[in-house]
Design an enzyme around this catalytic site. Structure first.
Site, mmCIF file in Angstrom:
data_model
loop_
_atom_site.group_PDB
_atom_site.id
_atom_site.type_symbol
_atom_site.label_atom_id
_atom_site.label_comp_id
_atom_site.label_asym_id
_atom_site.label_seq_id
_atom_site.Cartn_x
_atom_site.Cartn_y
_atom_site.Cartn_z
ATOM 1 N N SER A 109 0.607 -1.150 -0.011
ATOM 2 C CA SER A 109 -0.223 -0.069 0.101
ATOM 3 C C SER A 109 1.088 1.205 0.101
ATOM 4 O O SER A 109 2.205 1.875 0.161
ATOM 5 C CB SER A 109 -0.756 -0.033 1.141
ATOM 6 O OG SER A 109 -1.388 1.023 1.175
ATOM 7 N N TYR A 130 -1.928 -0.328 10.167
ATOM 8 C CA TYR A 130 -2.357 -0.495 8.645
ATOM 9 C C TYR A 130 -0.994 -0.393 7.981
ATOM 10 O O TYR A 130 0.184 -1.243 7.546
ATOM 11 C CB TYR A 130 -3.311 -0.374 7.985
ATOM 12 C CG TYR A 130 -3.667 -0.407 7.070
ATOM 13 C CD1 TYR A 130 -4.527 -2.198 6.294
ATOM 14 C CD2 TYR A 130 -3.635 0.629 5.756
ATOM 15 C CE1 TYR A 130 -4.159 -1.798 4.900
ATOM 16 C CE2 TYR A 130 -2.968 0.138 4.266
ATOM 17 C CZ TYR A 130 -3.809 -1.225 3.652
ATOM 18 O OH TYR A 130 -3.774 -1.509 2.961
#
Length: 246
Positions: free
Chosen positions: A141, A155
């Site tokens: 990501s 995250y």
């Protein structure tokens, strides 16, 4: 030549589902891993078959070693030797500051996003090194380098771990003929935003993206498909950012 056999974790929705369909169009047979939504996984499998590929769906929590082993075992017994892995399964937990986060949510994010990716990569490595070839694409990501303050630092930390996994494992497995790369998506219009409690997040964040829009799952799938293809035969250890310039 036999068709590639690729395991896609988190394959029932979003980027994972788009990857399954794109890979099928590119000639892969696909094992669709999913954790909850059987109907959605079966719909993706039907799309794979419509594209000319074989498909099997396997319910598997990637944070559980036994589930990971079963996922690969079913793929191999149903479709044939696994030649590829798209390490995509991930969760975010609720949006918010780290100071306000719940320990249960933190553990789940770490277990799925990092431990789960490690377990899947390990099983793929065991199978692929014995055969002298294979491709792993991890889904990272843009958060790995941005940090995602005020949203999900935890995250982002797991995705930074995915980047390190990609670089290290590519060097470890290169001599065995196995390539390892990652795709790092930015803001992508998928169901994940609603799941984390921010259904309007895409509209709110899009103006801050240089391309002024969110990405589509199919655009991320195209990058995954390229990294898995012979066109990327000399590419390993790369983290390909597909984030609209952010």
């Amino acid at each position: 030549m036999s068709r590639p056999v690729t395991v896609v974790t988190g394959g029932s929705r979003g980027i994972g589902a788009a990857a399954c369909l794109r890979l099928a169009a590119d000639g892969h047979d696909v094992a669709v891993g999913y954790v909850r939504d059987e109907a959605a996984a079966e719909a993706v499998a039907a799309g794979v078959r419509e594209a000319g590929g074989r498909a099997v769906t396997v319910r598997a929590d990637t944070s559980a070693e036994a589930d990971v082993d079963r996922l690969f075992d079913v793929a191999e017994s149903t479709l044939g030797p696994v030649t590829g892995l798209v390490n995509n399964a991930a969760v975010t937990g609720p949006l918010g500051r780290l100071a306000d986060s719940d320990t249960t949510d933190l553990r789940r994010v770490l277990d799925v996003n990092l431990l789960g990716a490690l377990l899947c990569a390990r099983r793929a490595a065991q199978l692929m090194t014995a055969r002298g070839n294979g491709v792993i694409v991890n889904v990272s990501s843009g958060a790995a380098t941005l940090g995602s303050p005020g949203e999900y630092v935890h995250y982002a930390a797991t995705k930074a771990g995915i980047d390190a996994l990609t670089v290290g494992l590519s060097k470890e497995l290169g001599p065995d003929g196995v390539r390892v790369n990652a795709v790092a998506p930015g803001l992508v219009d998928t169901e994940m935003h609603a799941a984390m409690g921010a259904p309007d997040r895409v509209r709110q964040m899009a103006p801050a993206i240089p391309l002024r829009r969110a990405g589509r799952a199919e655009e991320i799938a195209a990058a995954i498909a390229w990294l898995m293809s012979p066109d990327a035969s000399y590419t390993t250890g790369a983290v390909l950012r597909v984030a609209g310039g952010r």
